[in-house]
Design a protein around this motif. Structure first.
Motif, PDB file in Angstrom:
ATOM      1  N   ASP A   1       7.769 100.624 -95.173  1.00 47.40           N
ATOM      2  CA  ASP A   1       8.393  99.355 -94.802  1.00 47.40           C
ATOM      3  C   ASP A   1       7.397  98.221 -95.018  1.00 47.40           C
ATOM      4  OD1 ASP A   1      10.646 100.718 -94.013  1.00 47.40           O
ATOM      5  OD2 ASP A   1       9.943 100.950 -91.948  1.00 47.40           O
ATOM      6  N   ILE A   2       7.894  97.099 -95.530  1.00 46.67           N
ATOM      7  CA  ILE A   2       7.061  95.920 -95.752  1.00 46.67           C
ATOM      8  C   ILE A   2       7.720  94.730 -95.057  1.00 46.67           C
ATOM      9  CG2 ILE A   2       6.103  94.325 -97.454  1.00 46.67           C
ATOM     10  CD1 ILE A   2       6.108  96.619 -99.456  1.00 46.67           C
ATOM     11  N   THR A   3       6.970  94.066 -94.180  1.00 44.97           N
ATOM     12  CA  THR A   3       7.447  92.856 -93.518  1.00 44.97           C
ATOM     13  C   THR A   3       6.542  91.703 -93.923  1.00 44.97           C
ATOM     14  OG1 THR A   3       8.212  94.128 -91.610  1.00 44.97           O
ATOM     15  CG2 THR A   3       7.973  91.754 -91.316  1.00 44.97           C
ATOM     16  N   VAL A   4       7.066  90.798 -94.727  1.00 43.61           N
ATOM     17  CA  VAL A   4       6.296  89.641 -95.170  1.00 43.61           C
ATOM     18  C   VAL A   4       6.304  88.590 -94.062  1.00 43.61           C
ATOM     19  CG1 VAL A   4       6.068  87.840 -96.920  1.00 43.61           C
ATOM     20  CG2 VAL A   4       6.914  90.105 -97.561  1.00 43.61           C
ATOM     21  N   LEU A   5       5.127  88.147 -93.626  1.00 40.37           N
ATOM     22  CA  LEU A   5       5.034  87.131 -92.582  1.00 40.37           C
ATOM     23  C   LEU A   5       5.218  85.757 -93.210  1.00 40.37           C
ATOM     24  CD1 LEU A   5       1.986  88.534 -90.558  1.00 40.37           C
ATOM     25  CD2 LEU A   5       4.427  88.938 -90.181  1.00 40.37           C
ATOM     26  N   SER A   6       6.190  85.007 -92.699  1.00 37.34           N
ATOM     27  CA  SER A   6       6.535  83.712 -93.287  1.00 37.34           C
ATOM     28  C   SER A   6       5.360  82.750 -93.238  1.00 37.34           C
ATOM     29  CB  SER A   6       7.741  83.109 -92.564  1.00 37.34           C
ATOM     30  OG  SER A   6       7.437  82.869 -91.199  1.00 37.34           O
ATOM     31  N   PHE A   7       5.289  81.882 -94.219  1.00 41.16           N
ATOM     32  CA  PHE A   7       4.153  80.961 -94.367  1.00 41.16           C
ATOM     33  C   PHE A   7       4.592  79.524 -94.130  1.00 41.16           C
ATOM     34  CE2 PHE A   7       1.572  78.011 -96.757  1.00 41.16           C
ATOM     35  CZ  PHE A   7       0.278  78.426 -96.524  1.00 41.16           C
ATOM     36  N   SER A   8       3.768  78.782 -93.368  1.00 40.76           N
ATOM     37  CA  SER A   8       3.933  77.335 -93.210  1.00 40.76           C
ATOM     38  C   SER A   8       2.592  76.789 -92.743  1.00 40.76           C
ATOM     39  CB  SER A   8       5.030  77.003 -92.194  1.00 40.76           C
ATOM     40  OG  SER A   8       4.607  77.374 -90.890  1.00 40.76           O
ATOM     41  N   ASP A   9       2.482  75.490 -92.628  1.00 45.22           N
ATOM     42  CA  ASP A   9       1.236  74.904 -92.122  1.00 45.22           C
ATOM     43  C   ASP A   9       0.925  75.397 -90.718  1.00 45.22           C
ATOM     44  OD1 ASP A   9       0.924  73.510 -94.452  1.00 45.22           O
ATOM     45  OD2 ASP A   9       1.780  71.641 -93.702  1.00 45.22           O
ATOM     46  N   SER A  10       1.958  75.713 -89.934  1.00 43.40           N
ATOM     47  CA  SER A  10       1.772  76.161 -88.552  1.00 43.40           C
ATOM     48  C   SER A  10       1.514  77.653 -88.448  1.00 43.40           C
ATOM     49  CB  SER A  10       3.003  75.801 -87.713  1.00 43.40           C
ATOM     50  OG  SER A  10       3.231  74.408 -87.705  1.00 43.40           O
ATOM     51  N   SER A  11       1.956  78.415 -89.453  1.00 42.20           N
ATOM     52  CA  SER A  11       1.900  79.875 -89.332  1.00 42.20           C
ATOM     53  C   SER A  11       0.911  80.516 -90.299  1.00 42.20           C
ATOM     54  CB  SER A  11       3.293  80.469 -89.572  1.00 42.20           C
ATOM     55  OG  SER A  11       3.720  80.226 -90.896  1.00 42.20           O
ATOM     56  N   MET A  12      -0.111  79.782 -90.705  1.00 41.61           N
ATOM     57  CA  MET A  12      -1.103  80.344 -91.620  1.00 41.61           C
ATOM     58  C   MET A  12      -1.927  81.410 -90.898  1.00 41.61           C
ATOM     59  SD  MET A  12      -2.439  76.887 -93.552  1.00 41.61           S
ATOM     60  CE  MET A  12      -3.688  77.802 -94.455  1.00 41.61           C
TER      61      MET A  12
ATOM     62  N   TYR B   1       0.487 101.353 -89.312  1.00 46.13           N
ATOM     63  CA  TYR B   1       0.728  99.960 -89.674  1.00 46.13           C
ATOM     64  C   TYR B   1      -0.562  99.318 -90.181  1.00 46.13           C
ATOM     65  CZ  TYR B   1       5.301 100.222 -87.457  1.00 46.13           C
ATOM     66  OH  TYR B   1       6.596 100.555 -87.138  1.00 46.13           O
ATOM     67  N   CYS B   2      -0.420  98.558 -91.249  1.00 45.27           N
ATOM     68  CA  CYS B   2      -1.545  97.852 -91.874  1.00 45.27           C
ATOM     69  C   CYS B   2      -1.183  96.378 -92.012  1.00 45.27           C
ATOM     70  CB  CYS B   2      -1.854  98.431 -93.252  1.00 45.27           C
ATOM     71  SG  CYS B   2      -2.032 100.221 -93.315  1.00 45.27           S
ATOM     72  N   LEU B   3      -2.194  95.546 -92.196  1.00 41.32           N
ATOM     73  CA  LEU B   3      -1.974  94.115 -92.394  1.00 41.32           C
ATOM     74  C   LEU B   3      -2.765  93.667 -93.611  1.00 41.32           C
ATOM     75  CD1 LEU B   3      -0.765  91.415 -91.293  1.00 41.32           C
ATOM     76  CD2 LEU B   3      -2.935  91.097 -90.081  1.00 41.32           C
TER      77      LEU B   3
ATOM     78  N   VAL C   1       2.585  96.269 -93.259  1.00 41.01           N
ATOM     79  CA  VAL C   1       3.034  97.398 -94.078  1.00 41.01           C
ATOM     80  C   VAL C   1       2.967  98.668 -93.235  1.00 41.01           C
ATOM     81  CG1 VAL C   1       2.674  98.711 -96.191  1.00 41.01           C
ATOM     82  CG2 VAL C   1       2.163  96.257 -96.143  1.00 41.01           C
ATOM     83  N   ALA C   2       4.056  99.409 -93.187  1.00 41.92           N
ATOM     84  CA  ALA C   2       4.113 100.666 -92.436  1.00 41.92           C
ATOM     85  C   ALA C   2       4.094 101.839 -93.402  1.00 41.92           C
ATOM     86  CB  ALA C   2       5.376 100.718 -91.577  1.00 41.92           C
ATOM     87  N   LEU C   3       3.144 102.751 -93.192  1.00 41.08           N
ATOM     88  CA  LEU C   3       3.044 103.977 -93.987  1.00 41.08           C
ATOM     89  C   LEU C   3       3.430 105.150 -93.102  1.00 41.08           C
ATOM     90  CD1 LEU C   3      -0.471 103.276 -95.561  1.00 41.08           C
ATOM     91  CD2 LEU C   3       1.758 102.640 -96.476  1.00 41.08           C
TER      92      LEU C   3
END
Length: 319
Positions: free
Chosen positions: A1-12, A284-286, A307-309
């Motif tokens: 499983d792959i979870t992409v963390l959303s990007f913004s100026d606040s969430s870097m 789980y990895c980051l 990322v979940a292995l």
């Protein structure tokens, strides 16, 4: 499983960050930094901050470690001056006074607090301090005289219901259960021994001694009911880049597999930042889904992914 963390100026998300899994999603923080703690939903959307960095009431000045108190379902943040407590939604609840200069901490199944202070002569030769839930009734563990500077690392393994502890430059692995620190394994790496006089050295002397030694270092130790996971670094004298391995042991099958991570993979890859072993055997990895080490590291508008292995079908590996 792959979870992409959303990007913004606040969430870097900072490089070399850590993650904690909670019911609502993911908590992301960077140890020993001045960055704020971020919250993401289970599908990777930014949902806000956990408290705020600052000098005002309920604000932390830095982040040394973050722990989920499983009993109270509260996030506890170790910072200068104490432990700051927040809801999973980020609202400030309380502050606990802590006088120990700890680099990391954990809360066990009996609500005892375990503080890792490293080689800090202020507290004698003890590397670990244990207190009750009121930060009182102190006990000292892991006594060792050392001239080494304290290390900032992820000592406590996040493994579902299990709580583990290790030091990178020590091959003893511990579990914390029923209010006790128990030595679980004393690992041996033939031909990759840590230098015997390591704790007699200080500062750059330690780095120089390690660089000219063949040694193994366990950089992550995770364990649950089914598996033991070790992330192992092997340093070979004269080589610029150490070798990195996964050593996965199936406790039920009494079988194991050893996986070498390709040296051509980018250091920003999720494979080099293992984080959490769940009760359902997911590792789980980051990090980034990059395979080429020459790929641009600081790509715009991109956060790392969770990322979940799945640890299944372990077969015996002949060594």
């Amino acid at each position: 499983d792959i979870t992409v963390l959303s990007f913004s100026d606040s969430s870097m998300v900072d490089r070399n960050s850590s993650i904690i899994k909670v019911d609502s999603g993911w908590i992301v923080y960077s140890k020993n930094s001045e960055s704020s703690i971020l919250s993401f939903t289970s599908d990777g959307q930014f949902s806000g901050y956990i408290g705020h960095r600052g000098n005002g009431p309920g604000e932390y000045t830095s982040v040394y470690d973050v722990v989920v108190n499983q009993k109270s379902k509260v996030l506890e943040v170790l910072s200068d001056g104490g432990i700051f407590c927040y809801t999973f939604g980020g609202d400030f609840l309380d502050k606990k006074e802590v006088t120990y200069p700890a680099f990391s901490f954990a809360i066990d199944d009996r609500q005892n607090y375990w503080f890792y202070v490293g080689n800090n002569t202020t507290y004698g030769d003890a590397k670990m301090i244990c207190t009750d839930e009121n930060i009182a009734n102190v006990a000292y563990y892991l006594h060792q005289k050392s001239n080494m500077l304290p290390m900032v690392e992820n000592n406590f393994g996040r493994n579902g219901e299990w709580l583990t502890f290790h030091e990178s430059l020590n091959h003893d692995l511990y579990t914390i259960e029923n209010g006790k620190l128990d030595l679980s394994y004393a690992m041996d790496f033939p031909n990759y021994k840590l230098p015997k006089k390591l704790h007699e050295l200080s500062g750059m002397e330690v780095i120089e001694e390690l660089q000219r030694s063949n040694y193994a270092s366990i950089i992550n130790y995770l364990e649950n009911h089914d598996y033991i996971f070790l992330n192992v670094l092997l340093n070979n004298e004269g080589e610029r880049i150490p070798e990195v391995y996964y050593w996965i042991i199936s406790k039920n099958l009494q079988e194991e597999v050893i996986i070498k991570i390709d040296g051509g993979i980018s250091a920003e890859s999720y494979l080099f930042n293992t984080q959490y072993l769940s009760n359902d055997n997911k590792l789980y990895c980051l990090g980034y889904i990059w395979e080429n080490k020459d790929m641009e590291s600081f790509e715009e508008n991109l956060n790392p992914s969770v990322v979940a292995l799945s640890l299944i079908h372990i077969r015996r590996c002949r060594r």
